[in-house]
Design an enzyme around this catalytic site. Structure first.
Site, mmCIF file in Angstrom:
data_model
loop_
_atom_site.group_PDB
_atom_site.id
_atom_site.type_symbol
_atom_site.label_atom_id
_atom_site.label_comp_id
_atom_site.label_asym_id
_atom_site.label_seq_id
_atom_site.Cartn_x
_atom_site.Cartn_y
_atom_site.Cartn_z
ATOM 1 C CB SER A 89 -0.885 0.013 1.246
ATOM 2 O OG SER A 89 -0.100 0.309 2.389
ATOM 3 N N GLY A 112 -10.607 -6.959 -2.293
ATOM 4 C CA GLY A 112 -11.459 -7.316 -1.157
ATOM 5 C C GLY A 112 -11.597 -8.816 -0.982
ATOM 6 C CB THR A 170 -8.536 -7.410 5.752
ATOM 7 O OG1 THR A 170 -8.823 -6.232 4.987
ATOM 8 C CG2 THR A 170 -9.120 -7.256 7.142
ATOM 9 C CG ASP A 210 -3.340 -2.546 -3.337
ATOM 10 O OD1 ASP A 210 -3.963 -2.621 -4.407
ATOM 11 O OD2 ASP A 210 -3.800 -2.943 -2.243
HETATM 12 ZN ZN LIG Z 1 -8.214 -2.938 -3.319
#
Ligand SMILES: [Zn+2]
Length: 284
Positions: free
Chosen positions: A50, A209, A233, A82
């Protein structure tokens, strides 16, 4: 293996019907866990970062971890940026050695998204760096990308076709009803839309996701063209929970390499579980 971009792993995955896991790393140990899990399962893999993680450690540091691990392993490893909205960060990552980047201009009007994506392709192509773009808005909360569910827009197949005809894009992330973060209730995936976008664009698609989707949903999305499957996550949770649970069960232990060793093994288990779920084992 030499450092490779998405074109070394995704077209084959889409042709042969398996998914390549893209795992968001947090530090050197989690990067090592992802590469080791890929190696043990003979699977191609994507190290995903990220912009927040890149900013925290610095481009040079993350690129050095990648080179160190990717060059010494026998499986193909991609380093991908990302959800990035900032062209300057994309430029710095390309210069530092990322092999793939994502421009996220999905909150902008279609024409602006197209224009910005074209700019990024212009920056990336000469360096042999592949580009992912997003169409529609993938809802949920991830880093500073927040879109409320009412605002969430699914990708339009005709627009996706036009978008991909206008650009020499390497992969597309269409919004199809998945979300970032932890699902509250059963997600409603627009499989028909996904199928149409895959057929009209012919590109490998990225499924965002991924954390919390059922094995059945993964299998179906991968069969319909999602060659890249994002997992973020889940690793965040294992990263924190493994450290805390080790300390809780060894309250007198203050030798941190023991915590780190346990954490690494738990991360590897989580990555392995996903690699196998996506059918990537043995495909390196
Ligand atoms: Zn994404």
């Amino acid at each position: 293996m030499p450092c490779v971009n998405m074109n070394a792993v995704l077209p084959k995955a889409r042709r042969e019907g398996y998914g390549v896991g893209a795992f968001n790393i947090l530090d050197y140990a989690s990067t090592r866990a992802v590469v080791q899990a890929a190696e043990e399962n003979a699977a191609p893999v994507i190290i995903q970062t990220s912009p927040k993680t890149v900013q925290f450690w610095g481009c040079g540091t993350v690129a050095a971890w990648y080179r160190e691990l990717a060059e010494k392993t026998g499986v193909s490893v991609v380093l991908h940026l990302d959800h990035c909205k900032d062209l300057e960060v994309i430029r710095r990552c390309i210069d530092a050695g990322w092999t793939s980047v994502m421009i996220d201009a999905s909150s902008r009007p279609f024409e602006e998204n197209l224009e910005l994506t074209a700019k990024v392709i212009q920056m990336a192509s000469p360096a042999g760096v592949t580009v992912e773009a997003e169409l529609g808005e993938i809802k949920g909360v991830e880093e500073d990308v927040a879109v409320s569910s009412t605002q969430a827009r699914l990708a339009d197949p005709q627009k996706a076709a036009l978008f991909c005809r206008s650009l020499s894009l390497d992969l597309l992330a269409p919004a199809i009803g998945t979300a970032h973060g932890i699902y509250k209730g059963e997600p409603r995936i627009a499989f028909d839309r996904l199928e149409e976008i895959a057929r009209l664009t012919g590109l490998p698609l990225a499924l965002h996701g991924g954390t919390g989707l059922s094995a059945e949903v993964f299998t179906r999305c991968i069969a319909l063209g999602c060659a890249k499957v994002n997992i973020s996550t889940s690793l965040k949770h294992v990263f924190i929970d493994s450290f805390v649970s080790y300390q809780n069960s060894h309250p007198q232990e203050y030798e941190p390499v023991k915590h780190l060793g346990f954490q690494l093994e738990e991360l590897k288990k989580d990555v392995t579980r996903h690699i196998r779920l996506f059918g990537g084992a043995g495909m390196a």
